[in-house]
Design a protein around this motif. Structure first.
Motif, PDB file in Angstrom:
ATOM      1  N   UNK A 256      21.512  58.528  21.926  1.00 41.77           N
ATOM      2  CA  UNK A 256      20.796  59.002  20.726  1.00 41.77           C
ATOM      3  C   UNK A 256      21.551  60.182  20.094  1.00 41.77           C
ATOM      4  N   UNK A 257      22.029  61.090  20.920  1.00 42.86           N
ATOM      5  CA  UNK A 257      22.795  62.242  20.429  1.00 42.86           C
ATOM      6  C   UNK A 257      24.089  61.775  19.743  1.00 42.86           C
ATOM      7  N   UNK A 258      24.808  60.866  20.386  1.00 37.60           N
ATOM      8  CA  UNK A 258      26.069  60.363  19.823  1.00 37.60           C
ATOM      9  C   UNK A 258      25.826  59.551  18.551  1.00 37.60           C
ATOM     10  N   UNK A 259      24.769  58.785  18.533  1.00 40.97           N
ATOM     11  CA  UNK A 259      24.436  57.972  17.357  1.00 40.97           C
ATOM     12  C   UNK A 259      24.125  58.873  16.156  1.00 40.97           C
ATOM     13  N   UNK A 260      23.470  60.003  16.390  1.00 38.30           N
ATOM     14  CA  UNK A 260      23.200  60.952  15.303  1.00 38.30           C
ATOM     15  C   UNK A 260      24.498  61.512  14.746  1.00 38.30           C
ATOM     16  N   UNK A 261      25.453  61.791  15.608  1.00 30.34           N
ATOM     17  CA  UNK A 261      26.752  62.301  15.162  1.00 30.34           C
ATOM     18  C   UNK A 261      27.486  61.235  14.358  1.00 30.34           C
ATOM     19  N   UNK A 262      27.490  60.022  14.864  1.00 26.61           N
ATOM     20  CA  UNK A 262      28.195  58.921  14.219  1.00 26.61           C
ATOM     21  C   UNK A 262      27.582  58.580  12.868  1.00 26.61           C
ATOM     22  N   UNK A 263      26.269  58.668  12.776  1.00 28.67           N
ATOM     23  CA  UNK A 263      25.594  58.353  11.523  1.00 28.67           C
ATOM     24  C   UNK A 263      25.881  56.930  11.085  1.00 28.67           C
TER      25      UNK A 263
ATOM     26  N   UNK B  86      28.694  55.920   9.818  1.00 23.83           N
ATOM     27  CA  UNK B  86      30.139  55.692   9.853  1.00 23.83           C
ATOM     28  C   UNK B  86      30.493  54.591  10.854  1.00 23.83           C
ATOM     29  N   UNK B  87      31.597  53.909  10.592  1.00 24.81           N
ATOM     30  CA  UNK B  87      32.103  52.948  11.564  1.00 24.81           C
ATOM     31  C   UNK B  87      32.632  53.710  12.773  1.00 24.81           C
ATOM     32  N   UNK B  88      32.627  53.038  13.893  1.00 27.79           N
ATOM     33  CA  UNK B  88      33.117  53.625  15.129  1.00 27.79           C
ATOM     34  C   UNK B  88      32.450  52.950  16.297  1.00 27.79           C
ATOM     35  N   UNK B  89      32.596  53.540  17.463  1.00 27.35           N
ATOM     36  CA  UNK B  89      31.956  52.956  18.641  1.00 27.35           C
ATOM     37  C   UNK B  89      31.635  54.035  19.652  1.00 27.35           C
ATOM     38  N   UNK B  90      30.633  53.734  20.450  1.00 23.42           N
ATOM     39  CA  UNK B  90      30.184  54.622  21.512  1.00 23.42           C
ATOM     40  C   UNK B  90      30.319  53.855  22.819  1.00 23.42           C
ATOM     41  N   UNK B  91      31.045  54.444  23.761  1.00 18.80           N
ATOM     42  CA  UNK B  91      31.230  53.846  25.073  1.00 18.80           C
ATOM     43  C   UNK B  91      30.899  54.864  26.156  1.00 18.80           C
ATOM     44  N   UNK B  92      30.274  54.402  27.215  1.00 22.93           N
ATOM     45  CA  UNK B  92      29.898  55.264  28.336  1.00 22.93           C
ATOM     46  C   UNK B  92      30.450  54.697  29.638  1.00 22.93           C
ATOM     47  N   UNK B  93      30.463  55.542  30.653  1.00 21.94           N
ATOM     48  CA  UNK B  93      30.736  55.123  32.020  1.00 21.94           C
ATOM     49  C   UNK B  93      29.938  56.030  32.945  1.00 21.94           C
ATOM     50  N   UNK B  94      29.560  55.493  34.085  1.00 21.72           N
ATOM     51  CA  UNK B  94      28.916  56.313  35.109  1.00 21.72           C
ATOM     52  C   UNK B  94      29.967  56.825  36.092  1.00 21.72           C
ATOM     53  N   UNK B  95      31.191  56.870  35.623  1.00 21.61           N
ATOM     54  CA  UNK B  95      32.318  57.330  36.410  1.00 21.61           C
ATOM     55  C   UNK B  95      33.185  58.207  35.519  1.00 21.61           C
ATOM     56  N   UNK B  96      34.141  58.853  36.112  1.00 22.24           N
ATOM     57  CA  UNK B  96      35.065  59.699  35.367  1.00 22.24           C
ATOM     58  C   UNK B  96      36.467  59.414  35.889  1.00 22.24           C
ATOM     59  N   UNK B  97      37.470  59.373  35.013  1.00 22.65           N
ATOM     60  CA  UNK B  97      38.830  59.159  35.517  1.00 22.65           C
ATOM     61  C   UNK B  97      39.171  60.185  36.589  1.00 22.65           C
TER      62      UNK B  97
END
Length: 178
Positions: free
Chosen positions: A83-90, A92-103
């Motif tokens: 929800x926070x990222x979607x508000x930032x994106x508005x 605009x085109x783009x994409x939101x990706x998540x992981x439950x891990x970190x490199x």
């Protein structure tokens, strides 16, 4: 009956902000390339178990929180972060990706950042790592997130000096935009 966690204690969030509008073929390409690189950077791409077990793989791969694969659990924290990222994106085109891990290595974040921002079809990216205890409440986790805006070279210096912090939403733009 299994007691499923309301959220996982680790999240890596990536918002890729488009420069202009993307054709669907480009969106698919950048999504696949980003997911493949992230999976490689986690260090699990050489693991026979992770490569053959869809449940294990789902724990480390990047996913679209609105279109998760079969074995991906979109937890309560994912929903709030989305929800926070979607508000930032508005709109605009783009994409939101998540992981439950970190490199495993910060060099991986450096490589991913450089690779994404070299594209003329990507305006900027947002990176957020959230590591928390399971007993914390989602609203209090969201409140603790700080935002920092940096140009790419500043972000790379921050990574190189090992100053990358969790619960900081990094807005990273191409140097030429500053």
């Amino acid at each position: 009956m299994l007691n499923m966690p309301s959220f996982y204690d680790a999240h890596f969030c990536l918002l890729i902000f488009a420069q202009g509008q993307w054709k669907e073929s480009y969106t698919e390409k950048i999504s696949k390339n980003t997911r493949d690189l992230f999976y490689q950077y986690t260090g699990h791409s050489n693991c026979d178990v992770c490569n053959t077990c869809p449940i294990c793989r789902a724990l480390v791969e990047m996913f679209d929180p609105m279109n998760p694969d079969e074995y991906v659990i979109v937890c309560d924290l994912c929903k709030a972060l989305y929800k926070m990222m979607e508000q930032i994106k508005g709109k605009n085109d783009g994409m939101i990706l998540f992981s439950h891990s970190f490199p495993l290595e910060i060099q991986s974040v450096t490589s991913l950042t450089k690779l994404l921002l070299q594209s003329d079809k990507i305006k900027k990216i947002y990176i957020l790592e959230v590591v928390t205890e399971k007993k914390a409440q989602v609203p209090e986790i969201i409140k603790k997130i700080k935002k920092i805006r940096l140009k790419n070279s500043e972000f790379i210096k921050l990574l190189d000096s090992n100053e990358f912090k969790d619960k900081v939403l990094y807005e990273i733009s191409k140097d030429s935009y500053f």
